[in-house]
Design an enzyme around this catalytic site. Structure first.
Site, PDB file in Angstrom:
ATOM      1  N   GLU A   1      42.694  58.202  53.924  1.00 42.36           N
ATOM      2  CA  GLU A   1      43.457  58.330  52.683  1.00 42.36           C
ATOM      3  C   GLU A   1      42.610  58.152  51.423  1.00 42.36           C
ATOM      4  O   GLU A   1      43.067  58.438  50.332  1.00 42.36           O
ATOM      5  CB  GLU A   1      44.614  57.315  52.604  1.00 42.36           C
ATOM      6  CG  GLU A   1      45.666  57.431  53.674  1.00 42.36           C
ATOM      7  CD  GLU A   1      46.819  56.460  53.456  1.00 42.36           C
ATOM      8  OE1 GLU A   1      46.814  55.740  52.421  1.00 42.36           O
ATOM      9  OE2 GLU A   1      47.716  56.414  54.307  1.00 42.36           O
TER      10      GLU A   1
ATOM     11  N   GLU B   1      42.070  61.844  51.996  1.00 42.28           N
ATOM     12  CA  GLU B   1      42.680  62.944  52.745  1.00 42.28           C
ATOM     13  C   GLU B   1      43.902  62.472  53.520  1.00 42.28           C
ATOM     14  O   GLU B   1      44.102  61.294  53.743  1.00 42.28           O
ATOM     15  CB  GLU B   1      41.675  63.569  53.720  1.00 42.28           C
ATOM     16  CG  GLU B   1      40.764  62.595  54.457  1.00 42.28           C
ATOM     17  CD  GLU B   1      41.457  61.605  55.347  1.00 42.28           C
ATOM     18  OE1 GLU B   1      42.417  62.013  56.041  1.00 42.28           O
ATOM     19  OE2 GLU B   1      41.068  60.422  55.358  1.00 42.28           O
TER      20      GLU B   1
END
Length: 348
Positions: free
Chosen positions: A317, A174
């Site tokens: 991430e 994300e």
């Protein structure tokens, strides 16, 4: 809603026959019994997920969902919101942290704009924007129930697109400035914790600002009254578009028999939502690391997942998931490349 219902109807229990066969082989490999520890259990889990005695996870992808948050207005993060928009194309360029680790693991990175606050003009970014960021959850619901379902279904659709190309191992990632706040809110609601117990510094909030961040979450919960027995209600009231997208990715992977490697705190918040929607999803999840974010371990404990490693990471991430790909694939090589005592001509 139809896509979500269809996906949930496809999720089944793990294949016990494949697991039994793989366990038998693992126990017979030329090594002391149990000497490879959790790697042995992982191989058996992969067999159950894929319905194959000799599973393969050689076609890997990290799906990164990117979105912004209205709660940013409450000063819950020291970083400017524009960082989300600046960083999102960098995933497509292959220059972020997760991209570096994915390259080492031989994995692809797919970046999805599911709710960034501005338009992202880059051909490598998948355009699935629901709207320009969520609403401020401290003032009202972060999104409508319909938008929460749409976030889940976007995650399902993107995962299915990847599975159709042959991807057999998915990691969740994300990007979204401020997204540890909705993640902590989800953990607080679903686990009945006081927000201060699970709120952390995120991307660098000063320690003396944690009380403020916890108070913002308390206000959001009081204002919106999310129902812990209705995970979609929780997602809509105190969640984020990228969190819903990751939860949808997990649902799709479970429906299609593909293992999912969960990243850190924010990905785990998504896993909590996915497992509350359909408890069988848990068996398809492989936790990567224990995030250094304060609520990281609590979030994992809430759904009974034990991380593979703890290196003090909190980048997000999908970085931890990409690193864990190597461990997951090692489990499959153990099953395929090691010989048994019998194959070595050793009688026990």
């Amino acid at each position: 809603m139809e896509k979500l219902k269809q996906t949930l109807g496809m999720i089944s229990a793990l294949d016990q026959e494949a697991m039994t066969k793989t366990r038998s082989r693992v126990d017979s490999l030329i090594k002391p019994p149990g000497s490879l520890g959790r790697l042995e259990d992982l191989a058996v889990q992969l067999a159950g997920i894929t319905k194959k005695t000799y599973p393969s996870v050689d076609n890997k992808v990290v799906i990164v969902m990117s979105a912004d948050h209205g709660v940013y207005q409450e000063k819950v993060t020291p970083n400017p919101q524009v960082v989300t928009a600046i960083q999102t194309p960098n995933f497509a360029k292959g220059v972020t942290g997760v991209c570096a680790f994915a390259k080492q693991a031989g994995a692809e990175v797919i970046i999805v704009d599911i709710g960034v606050a501005v338009d992202i003009d880059h051909p490598g970014v998948l355009q699935r924007k629901i709207r320009y960021g969520t609403s401020n959850m401290a003032e009202g619901p972060a999104m409508s129930r319909e938008e929460a379902i749409r976030a889940l279904e976007i995650g399902i659709e993107v995962a299915e697109e990847q599975i159709k190309t042959g991807k057999n191992l998915i990691g969740t990632g994300e990007m979204g400035i401020g997204n540890t706040t909705p993640s902590a809110a989800i953990v607080a609601v679903m686990g009945n914790y006081d927000p201060f117990e699970v709120v952390g510094i995120g991307a660098g909030l000063a320690a003396d600002q944690l009380d403020h961040k916890a108070n913002v979450i308390r206000k959001a919960i009081s204002q919106n009254q999310p129902n812990p027995h209705d995970p979609i209600d929780v997602l809509s009231k105190v969640g984020g578009f990228e969190i819903g997208g990751m939860a949808g990715t997990m649902l799709a992977a479970a429906a299609h028999g593909v293992p999912v490697v969960v990243d850190g705190f924010i990905s785990t918040a998504a896993a909590i939502i996915a497992c509350a929607i359909e408890p069988k999803v848990k068996d398809y999840l492989i936790p990567s690391h224990c995030s250094a974010e304060k609520g990281g371990k609590t979030a994992l404990d809430l759904i009974g997942l034990q991380p593979m490693f703890d290196m003090g990471m909190r980048l997000g991430e999908g970085s931890g998931a990409a690193i864990a790909f190597n461990i997951v694939e090692a489990a499959t090589y153990m099953v395929k490349e090691m010989i048994t005592f019998e194959e070595a001509g050793i009688a026990l």
